[in-house]
Design a protein around this motif. Structure first.
Motif, PDB file in Angstrom:
ATOM      1  N   ARG A   2       0.818  -1.205   0.000  1.00 43.12           N
ATOM      2  CA  ARG A   2       0.000   0.000   0.000  1.00 43.12           C
ATOM      3  C   ARG A   2       0.862   1.270   0.000  1.00 43.12           C
ATOM      4  O   ARG A   2       0.578   2.232  -0.725  1.00 43.12           O
ATOM      5  CB  ARG A   2      -0.921  -0.011   1.229  1.00 43.12           C
ATOM      6  N   THR A  38       3.893   1.782  -1.176  1.00 45.71           N
ATOM      7  CA  THR A  38       4.544   2.048  -2.459  1.00 45.71           C
ATOM      8  C   THR A  38       3.521   2.414  -3.528  1.00 45.71           C
ATOM      9  O   THR A  38       3.792   3.251  -4.396  1.00 45.71           O
ATOM     10  CB  THR A  38       5.383   0.837  -2.904  1.00 45.71           C
ATOM     11  N   LYS A  39       2.360   1.816  -3.451  1.00 44.94           N
ATOM     12  CA  LYS A  39       1.277   2.206  -4.366  1.00 44.94           C
ATOM     13  C   LYS A  39       0.944   3.681  -4.153  1.00 44.94           C
ATOM     14  O   LYS A  39       0.773   4.448  -5.113  1.00 44.94           O
ATOM     15  CB  LYS A  39       0.051   1.327  -4.120  1.00 44.94           C
ATOM     16  N   GLU A  40       0.871   4.114  -2.902  1.00 45.53           N
ATOM     17  CA  GLU A  40       0.524   5.500  -2.587  1.00 45.53           C
ATOM     18  C   GLU A  40       1.598   6.482  -3.075  1.00 45.53           C
ATOM     19  O   GLU A  40       1.275   7.538  -3.631  1.00 45.53           O
ATOM     20  CB  GLU A  40       0.324   5.661  -1.080  1.00 45.53           C
ATOM     21  N   THR A  82       3.783   6.050  -5.494  1.00 44.56           N
ATOM     22  CA  THR A  82       3.779   6.064  -6.964  1.00 44.56           C
ATOM     23  C   THR A  82       2.617   6.908  -7.471  1.00 44.56           C
ATOM     24  O   THR A  82       2.768   7.699  -8.415  1.00 44.56           O
ATOM     25  CB  THR A  82       3.702   4.632  -7.525  1.00 44.56           C
ATOM     26  N   GLU A  83       1.462   6.775  -6.831  1.00 45.46           N
ATOM     27  CA  GLU A  83       0.301   7.596  -7.188  1.00 45.46           C
ATOM     28  C   GLU A  83       0.582   9.079  -6.928  1.00 45.46           C
ATOM     29  O   GLU A  83       0.133   9.944  -7.696  1.00 45.46           O
ATOM     30  CB  GLU A  83      -0.921   7.149  -6.384  1.00 45.46           C
ATOM     31  N   GLY A 130       3.415  -2.985  -5.321  1.00 49.36           N
ATOM     32  CA  GLY A 130       2.670  -1.749  -5.114  1.00 49.36           C
ATOM     33  C   GLY A 130       2.929  -0.734  -6.221  1.00 49.36           C
ATOM     34  O   GLY A 130       2.006  -0.067  -6.704  1.00 49.36           O
ATOM     35  N   TYR A 131       4.177  -0.623  -6.625  1.00 51.74           N
ATOM     36  CA  TYR A 131       4.565   0.269  -7.729  1.00 51.74           C
ATOM     37  C   TYR A 131       3.863  -0.151  -9.022  1.00 51.74           C
ATOM     38  O   TYR A 131       3.271   0.677  -9.734  1.00 51.74           O
ATOM     39  CB  TYR A 131       6.091   0.212  -7.873  1.00 51.74           C
ATOM     40  N   LYS A 150       1.140  -1.934  -9.398  1.00 50.12           N
ATOM     41  CA  LYS A 150      -0.324  -1.770  -9.315  1.00 50.12           C
ATOM     42  C   LYS A 150      -0.724  -0.321  -9.590  1.00 50.12           C
ATOM     43  O   LYS A 150      -1.712  -0.061 -10.302  1.00 50.12           O
ATOM     44  CB  LYS A 150      -0.808  -2.185  -7.925  1.00 50.12           C
ATOM     45  N   ALA A 151       0.034   0.641  -9.059  1.00 51.61           N
ATOM     46  CA  ALA A 151      -0.279   2.051  -9.293  1.00 51.61           C
ATOM     47  C   ALA A 151      -0.193   2.379 -10.787  1.00 51.61           C
ATOM     48  O   ALA A 151      -1.068   3.076 -11.331  1.00 51.61           O
ATOM     49  CB  ALA A 151       0.667   2.943  -8.500  1.00 51.61           C
ATOM     50  N   ASP A 161      -3.213   0.888 -12.549  1.00 53.72           N
ATOM     51  CA  ASP A 161      -4.456   1.609 -12.236  1.00 53.72           C
ATOM     52  C   ASP A 161      -4.582   2.897 -13.048  1.00 53.72           C
ATOM     53  O   ASP A 161      -5.697   3.353 -13.328  1.00 53.72           O
ATOM     54  CB  ASP A 161      -4.509   1.944 -10.741  1.00 53.72           C
TER      55      ASP A 161
END
Length: 345
Positions: A169, A171-173, A175-176, A204-205, A207-208, A211
């Motif tokens: 989460r 790393t997704k955040e 990257t976003e 996570g990276y 997935k961003a 998306d």
């Protein structure tokens, strides 16, 4: 003449057995009585004989610490002194000592763990990492020896007590965050793929990017050691590409420092030419030039909760398996901004 428990009991006006329970930090003794006994111990200069206590209780009052690699590499990274400080404080609350592996290779580290366990030197073990393949963890599981992992176990997650961040989460955040600034060409510099933290952050990276319907370029993904030299080599490779990235997600502040040093030598400006987000939020990130935007993962808390959970398992073998997640926070500094559209490297 040596001061004894009976001397402390006499001064505190309690039974010798009460003094013993206070030394063991028994929950059956009130805080008021504990304070009175500790004041008597301090006044008399009494120090418990932990070796004798260990022989009597068949407990070492010691925790084993297992490093992911040799100490000469480990202690280059500020993560480890900080997490060790957390473990030390958690252990000290229960008067446990620390015993550290010092092997230079994986085989030496494994042999050190076997000696700690079979030699009865420790009551439990903290693994300061989580690997995809790890014979130390497998060994501890087979022996049913108390242990706790800092990180998410790759397998048998529901069977292993561990303390971790939500690295996917986080790393997704971040990257976003870069995408929302306007970056589309975002690279990822991670650590060893045998470390679960690297796998989670990479996922996570990715997935961003999916998306936001951005292309996932394999040449934008580089894995190096969590060292300054790792960051230096990675950024040189990325900037040599025909279409270099405009932003970097770097999985560790020490690597990011290597990235910054190399960019400075190359005459590339941060954040004017390239933006950087890193992880750990150690002192390096605040003192770097420019100060790094970094994810604070609560390193001290990771260590403190690991020690606390291990001691609970040691003192109560029926203690249930726990998954403790330490919250993360993005600390925004000066290493990120809207991308410049015309770059000449």
């Amino acid at each position: 003449m040596a001061i004894t428990i009976k001397d402390v009991a006499r001064l505190a006006n309690v039974a010798p057995s009460t003094v013993s329970r206070v030394i063991a930090n028994s929950p059956r003794i009130s805080e008021k009585t504990k304070e009175k006994v500790r004041e008597a111990m301090e006044e008399l200069g009494y120090h418990p004989n932990f070796i004798a206590r260990s022989l009597a209780s068949q407990s070492t009052q010691a925790i084993g610490l297992v490093m992911p690699s040799s100490t000469d590499k480990v202690f280059q990274n500020p993560f480890f002194p900080t997490v060790l400080r957390g473990i030390s404080e958690g252990a000290n609350e229960k008067q446990y000592a620390l015993h550290m592996t010092t092997g230079k290779t994986e085989d030496e580290i494994f042999d050190g763990v076997v000696q700690m366990v079979q030699g009865g030197r420790v009551d439990g073990v903290v693994l300061l990492y989580s690997k995809v393949e790890d014979k130390v963890l497998t060994y501890l599981q087979k022996r049913e020896f108390p242990f706790v992992v800092i990180g998410k176990p790759f397998k048998h997650v529901e069977e292993i007590t561990h303390v971790d961040n939500d690295n996917f989460r986080a790393t997704k955040e971040v990257t976003e965050y870069l995408i929302n600034l306007g970056h589309e060409a975002i690279a990822f510099i991670g650590g060893d793929l045998n470390l679960v933290v690297t796998v989670e952050r990479l996922l996570g990276y990715e997935k961003a990017l999916r998306d936001f319907n951005l292309p996932l370029k394999q040449e934008y993904i580089i894995h190096e050691e969590f060292l300054r030299e790792g960051g230096q080599g990675a950024v040189k490779e990325l900037l040599s590409l025909e279409q270099p990235p405009t932003a970097l997600v770097v999985a560790d502040d020490l690597m990011a420092l290597g990235v910054l040093n190399t960019l400075d030598e190359m005459g590339v400006s941060v954040p004017d030419d390239i933006s950087i987000v890193s992880f750990n939020n150690v002192m390096l990130s605040e003192m770097s030039r420019p100060p790094l935007t970094s994810v604070d993962i609560g390193i001290f808390d990771l260590g403190f909760e690991a020690a606390k959970s291990l001691i609970q398992k040691v003192e109560n073998p029926k203690e249930p398996v726990k998954r403790i997640i330490i919250q993360h926070q993005l600390i925004k500094r000066l290493s990120c901004e809207v991308p410049c559209q015309n770059k000449n490297y």
